[in-house]
Design an enzyme around this catalytic site. Structure first.
Site, short mmCIF file in Angstrom:
data_model
loop_
_atom_site.label_atom_id
_atom_site.label_comp_id
_atom_site.label_asym_id
_atom_site.label_seq_id
_atom_site.Cartn_x
_atom_site.Cartn_y
_atom_site.Cartn_z
N CYS A 14 -5.68 -2.37 2.60
CA CYS A 14 -5.53 -2.28 4.05
C CYS A 14 -6.69 -2.95 4.77
O CYS A 14 -7.00 -4.11 4.51
CB CYS A 14 -5.37 -0.82 4.47
SG CYS A 14 -4.85 -0.60 6.19
N LYS A 37 -9.58 2.94 -3.17
CA LYS A 37 -10.11 2.41 -1.91
C LYS A 37 -11.51 2.93 -1.67
O LYS A 37 -11.78 4.12 -1.81
CB LYS A 37 -9.18 2.78 -0.75
CG LYS A 37 -9.53 2.09 0.56
CD LYS A 37 -8.47 2.38 1.62
CE LYS A 37 -8.76 1.62 2.91
NZ LYS A 37 -7.75 1.92 3.96
N GLU A 93 0.83 -1.21 0.00
CA GLU A 93 0.00 0.00 0.00
C GLU A 93 0.86 1.26 0.00
O GLU A 93 1.85 1.36 0.73
CB GLU A 93 -0.90 -0.03 1.24
CG GLU A 93 -1.80 1.18 1.40
CD GLU A 93 -2.53 1.19 2.74
OE1 GLU A 93 -3.50 1.95 2.87
OE2 GLU A 93 -2.12 0.45 3.65
#
Length: 533
Positions: A407, A354, A290
């Site tokens: 994540c 995301k 990430e």
């Protein structure tokens, strides 16, 4: 056991609070990195006995009657979440001069909030409480409903749901393919609380037998699925790509230093270019963690050129990066936590942003309200990302599709929609370096593994530092790197499991199991009322 049960039931005041807190804290031993699932037998047995002694005031109205049960559940939950989530404070110590003030909020405030759900669970259980094994069912119903709510209320944070404690190893993970994490949680609470019957005798034989059968089915189904796993995966093994995961172990202080950006980028490239171990096959897909690209990639064409120079013909790089988007004249640009797929020509061929952002980590909820209330420290916390309106799948050259989870998106089973059926793997990139050498990275990894089992897909997980791994669709580790190990791993990606239930079916199974527990609890409560009147 009867004498001990009686003493626990009769506790009052501060000793009662201490036992409830310790009961919850003991349960955290069932979580990674310990994985001592038997701790939950102690934890929930004590909770049942505390609930048995939580009579409330029948003449004081609904709130007074169930306040005692709610309070016991809250203290139990507070102990569980403090013991299981204390490591969150480590993220605030990376920039302690700016954010140390928020340490009590992370270490005590968040557990206090999450404990409200366990207070709700015990309050609901009190409605159907009886003197036999039906009270185990009522507790299972309450916790199942509360954990499900915890998955989406106030953006959700279903971290360390009780069911994870029942799945410390692949043998015990396979039930998730049928029930999902919340369905496993319901049955786990029933089984974990069953030993309380030994101390109170009523309904002991039936309750312990049912719990033993459920536990045996949990293990038996796991053994069956693992028995068929190799036969199911072997035929497709030769056609699967080799994946290289780069774990660079970049210190958080370096990542925040502008002067280190070029060096960090080159470290990733150097690791990507390492030859395969022992003359093995070169990797087809290279995965960086990430936000591993330390600048806006689309604004730096030289970086794409460097990537093309390092990638061999036909290789693909998948990397986390920050993406910027022009919001129009007079407006600040929007930033997204993103994943890029880059081919060997240095071209971005696919991307995904995301969807589920971290509150107070990637954005500030109610930012305008906090500003109006004059709380500048909260506004100044790390953030500034925008959320994607929908989740975009990653399509690689050749047509292979990955389902991206950035994540902590991997902890949300409901984040994975029906379109996952088109994917050949789950891809989870993260940066768990914020949390240091604590239980956090191991808990995060276990929850990502369960997503693989639930969806019958292999998992590719790339972390800045631990735990990076390739996992097969049955939750088994193909290859991995522990925390703070710098380097690369090359592994052949597993194929899709042929024996799993889809998203909709698992949701239905959860509600059926929850309804079954409610039925047992309700019938037991009616019988209890009949006997006592």
């Amino acid at each position: 056991m009867e004498r001990l049960a009686g003493r626990i039931m009769l506790l009052w005041g501060f000793p009662r609070v201490v036992v409830a807190f310790l009961a919850g804290a003991i349960g955290a031993l069932a979580l990674p990195p310990f994985g001592f699932f038997a701790a939950f037998f102690i934890s929930f047995t004590l909770l049942v006995w505390l609930m048995d002694g939580s009579t409330g005031n029948p003449d004081g109205g609904w709130f007074a009657r169930f306040r005692s049960a709610f309070w016991i559940g809250w203290v139990f939950g507070f102990g569980y979440f403090v013991a299981g989530l204390w490591w969150l404070g480590n993220a605030l110590l990376v920039e302690a001069d700016e954010f140390a003030w928020a340490l009590p909020l992370a270490v005590l405030g968040l557990p206090a909030y999450l404990a409200l759900f366990y207070g709700l669970a015990t309050a609901i259980a009190r409605i159907f409480w009886s003197d036999g094994f039906g009270r185990m069912a009522s507790l299972a119903f309450g916790f199942g409903l509360a954990e499900w709510l915890r998955g989406f209320v106030a953006t959700g944070f279903p971290w360390n749901a009780v069911g994870y404690g029942a799945m410390p190893m692949p043998l015990m993970m396979q039930s998730a393919a049928v029930l999902g994490i919340f369905g496993v949680t319901v049955l786990a609470v029933f089984v974990f609380s069953a030993p309380a019957l030994i101390g109170t005798k009523k309904g002991m034989r039936t309750g312990l037998t049912l719990a033993a059968l459920l536990f045996a089915a949990h293990l038996g189904y796991g053994a069956y699925r693992l028995h068929i796993a190799d036969a199911a995966l072997a035929p497709a093994a030769d056609s699967q790509p080799v994946v290289r995961i780069v774990q660079p172990v970049i210190d958080q202080a370096r990542k925040l230093d502008d002067a280190e950006r070029a060096a960090i980028f080159e470290e990733h490239l150097a690791l990507s270019a390492l030859p395969p171990e022992n003359g093995g096959k070169r990797p087809d897909i290279i995965v960086w963690p990430e936000t591993s690209v330390p600048f806006i990639l689309t604004q730096n064409p030289d970086a794409l050129t460097r990537i093309a120079e390092v990638l061999q013909d036909g290789q693909v790089l998948i990397t986390g990066a920050v993406r910027s988007e022009d919001a129009g004249a007079g407006f600040a640009p929007r930033f997204y936590n993103s994943i890029y797929v880059i081919d060997s020509q240095g071209q971005i061929v696919s991307a995904s942003d995301k969807l589920h952002l971290v509150p107070f980590g990637e954005y500030v909820p109610y930012e305008d309200l906090l500003r109006n209330l004059g709380i500048p420290d909260a506004i100044a916390m790390p953030g500034g990302f925008s959320a994607a309106p929908v989740r975009a799948m990653l399509t690689l050259p050749g047509g292979r599709i990955f389902y991206p989870l950035i994540c902590y998106e991997a902890i949300f089973p409901d984040e994975i929609g029906p379109d996952v059926e088109r994917a050949s793997a789950l891809l989870n990139i993260t940066n768990d370096g914020w949390f240091g050498a604590t239980p956090g990275p191991y808990q995060h990894f276990q929850q990502a593994r369960i997503r693989a089992v639930e969806n019958g897909l292999p998992l590719i997980r790339g972390a800045n530092t631990g735990v990076s791994a390739v996992v097969d669709p049955f939750g088994r580790l193909i290859r991995g790197m522990d925390y703070n190990q710098k380097g690369v791993i090359d592994a052949t990606l597993g194929s899709i499991s042929i024996s799993h239930w889809d998203v909709k079916a698992r949701e239905q199974h959860f509600w059926l199991v929850l309804a079954g527990m409610l039925l047992i609890a309700g019938v037991s409560r009616v019988g209890f009322n009949f006997r006592t009147n």
